[in-house]
Write a protein that holds these residues in place. Structure first.
Motif, PDB file in Angstrom:
ATOM      1  N   TYR A 230       0.695  -1.251   0.040  1.00  0.00           N
ATOM      2  CA  TYR A 230       0.053  -0.015  -0.049  1.00  0.00           C
ATOM      3  C   TYR A 230       0.788   1.117  -0.076  1.00  0.00           C
ATOM      4  O   TYR A 230       0.566   2.066  -0.937  1.00  0.00           O
ATOM      5  CB  TYR A 230      -1.046   0.036   1.458  1.00  0.00           C
ATOM      6  N   TRP A 270      -9.150  -1.591  -2.746  1.00  0.00           N
ATOM      7  CA  TRP A 270      -9.161  -2.021  -1.201  1.00  0.00           C
ATOM      8  C   TRP A 270     -10.442  -3.007  -0.926  1.00  0.00           C
ATOM      9  O   TRP A 270     -10.870  -3.079   0.284  1.00  0.00           O
ATOM     10  CB  TRP A 270      -9.651  -0.523  -0.552  1.00  0.00           C
ATOM     11  N   ILE A 335      -6.689  -2.497   4.690  1.00  0.00           N
ATOM     12  CA  ILE A 335      -5.358  -2.195   4.035  1.00  0.00           C
ATOM     13  C   ILE A 335      -4.294  -2.321   5.531  1.00  0.00           C
ATOM     14  O   ILE A 335      -3.427  -2.865   5.147  1.00  0.00           O
ATOM     15  CB  ILE A 335      -5.364  -0.481   3.993  1.00  0.00           C
TER      16      ILE A 335
END
Length: 384
Positions: A230, A270, A335
């Motif tokens: 990420y 996501w 995440i």
């Protein structure tokens, strides 16, 4: 003095909807990406599909009717109108629950959980599972007002939510959130002003302890690898919004296709729609639901105002310890997937901790049944 609660009916003018269609008809697209996946961002072909559908087939009035089916209110707090849905259960023992969304979400994330949480008997639960729901739009988001001064950090919003619940008549309540909603909910827990009696989050923000860094489990290795990915490939939006949200805002305010692409990319990245599921956001969200959420940003010109929350709070996240009863639910495509020992560095009184089989960052919208199960299991262990 308690803030005044005013009723709101959402009614977007036809001229606004006409302007949107006209802008969509004049969209100037970039050339196609030079890869065959989403690695450079949302693909041109999909953006063209969404723009055509938005222009020719999408019906905002359907979403407007759905929102207006519930009581909508505005409450002015510190000079900013806070919009919220307030849905009271018919069950006598229902307990108040505050649900907070994040970016790039909205109150629409919770639409499919309103029924099960307020009327559990009709949705596989018992009367003990009933909640009165308060679902606010963050300042600068949706139909809430836009702060005209600095200072509207997650801590400030947490204090504002306490005032909001007081204005709505609640002196004891629970709070739940994901994304920025998780940060605000955690700040409510850390502040512990007396009204909130317990919290639940579906994104755990905590610093990994030395033992995790030195001797991680396989689960923790996977979590750290996902977080590293990420930061390397998916955090560009946050750097822009936390440093220069105003500059970004000009493009988002002027281009509906730009605002849409900025948001929908994240619903792909996501959510639990990876390669094993075809890698497409519409595997888990309908096209209408994706565009409904985008509309709350477009109609309210909220590209810059929503991004400013990053400017206020992203660089130095609040990691104050929380002793209030807390619940944590881990969805696999989140995440950040902190393990329990990781979470315990901040959440000192965890009463519910569970890993869910499927789902991602937008848990309530993507997996409403699992989300409801987690909320019920968590708050069943707490009392007001």
């Amino acid at each position: 003095m308690t803030a005044e609660v005013r009723d709101l009916t959402i009614d977007i003018g036809e001229d606004v909807l006409y302007d949107l269609k006209a802008r969509l008809a004049l969209t100037r697209f970039p050339e196609k990406e030079t890869v065959d996946d989403w690695d450079q961002g949302i693909p041109l072909a999909y953006v063209e599909e969404l723009v055509a559908y938005w222009r020719d087939s999408y019906d905002w009035r359907r979403c407007e009717v759905a929102l207006n089916a519930y009581p909508n209110h505005l409450v002015e707090i510190d000079g900013v109108d806070i919009h919220c849905l307030h849905i009271r259960s018919n069950e006598a023992g229902a307990r108040p629950l505050l649900l907070t969304h994040g970016w790039p979400g909205s109150v629409l994330e919770f639409m499919d959980v309103i029924g099960p949480l307020t009327d559990p008997v009709a949705h596989g639960g018992t009367a003990d599972d009933a909640y009165h729901l308060v679902i606010p739009s963050l300042p600068g988001y949706g139909f809430s007002g836009k702060p005209k001064v600095t200072g509207w950090s997650i801590e400030k919003i947490a204090e504002t939510w306490h005032e909001l619940m007081t204005a709505l008549g609640y002196d004891a309540w629970f709070a739940q959130g994901g994304d920025w909603g998780s940060m605000v909910t955690s700040a409510i827990g850390a502040q512990d002003k007396g009204g909130c009696k317990g919290i639940h989050v579906n994104m755990i923000v905590a610093a990994p302890p030395p033992e995790v860094m030195q001797d991680p489990t396989e689960e923790e290795k996977a979590a750290m690898a996902r977080l590293a990915l990420y930061r390397a490939k998916g955090a560009g939006y946050s750097i822009q919004q936390s440093t220069k949200p105003q500059t970004l805002g000009y493009g988002l305010a002027d281009s509906p296709s730009g605002q849409m692409a900025w948001i929908v990319e994240k619903f792909h990245d996501w959510s639990d729609c990876g390669p094993e599921n075809g890698g497409h956001p519409e595997n888990v969200f309908s096209r209408d639901h994706l565009l409904d959420n985008v509309m709350l940003y477009w109609l309210n010109n909220a590209g810059a105002s929503s991004g400013r929350l990053y400017w206020h709070s992203f660089a130095q996240p609040n990691l104050e310890p929380i002793t209030m009863p807390s619940g944590c639910s881990l969805f696999p495509h989140e995440i950040m997937r902190a393990s329990r020992r990781w979470a315990e560095t901040r959440f000192k009184n965890i009463v519910h901790f569970n890993s869910v089989e499927r789902g991602g960052h937008f848990a309530a919208m993507e997996r409403p049944e699992a989300f409801v199960d987690e909320v019920r299991a968590c708050f069943a262990q707490m009392s007001l």
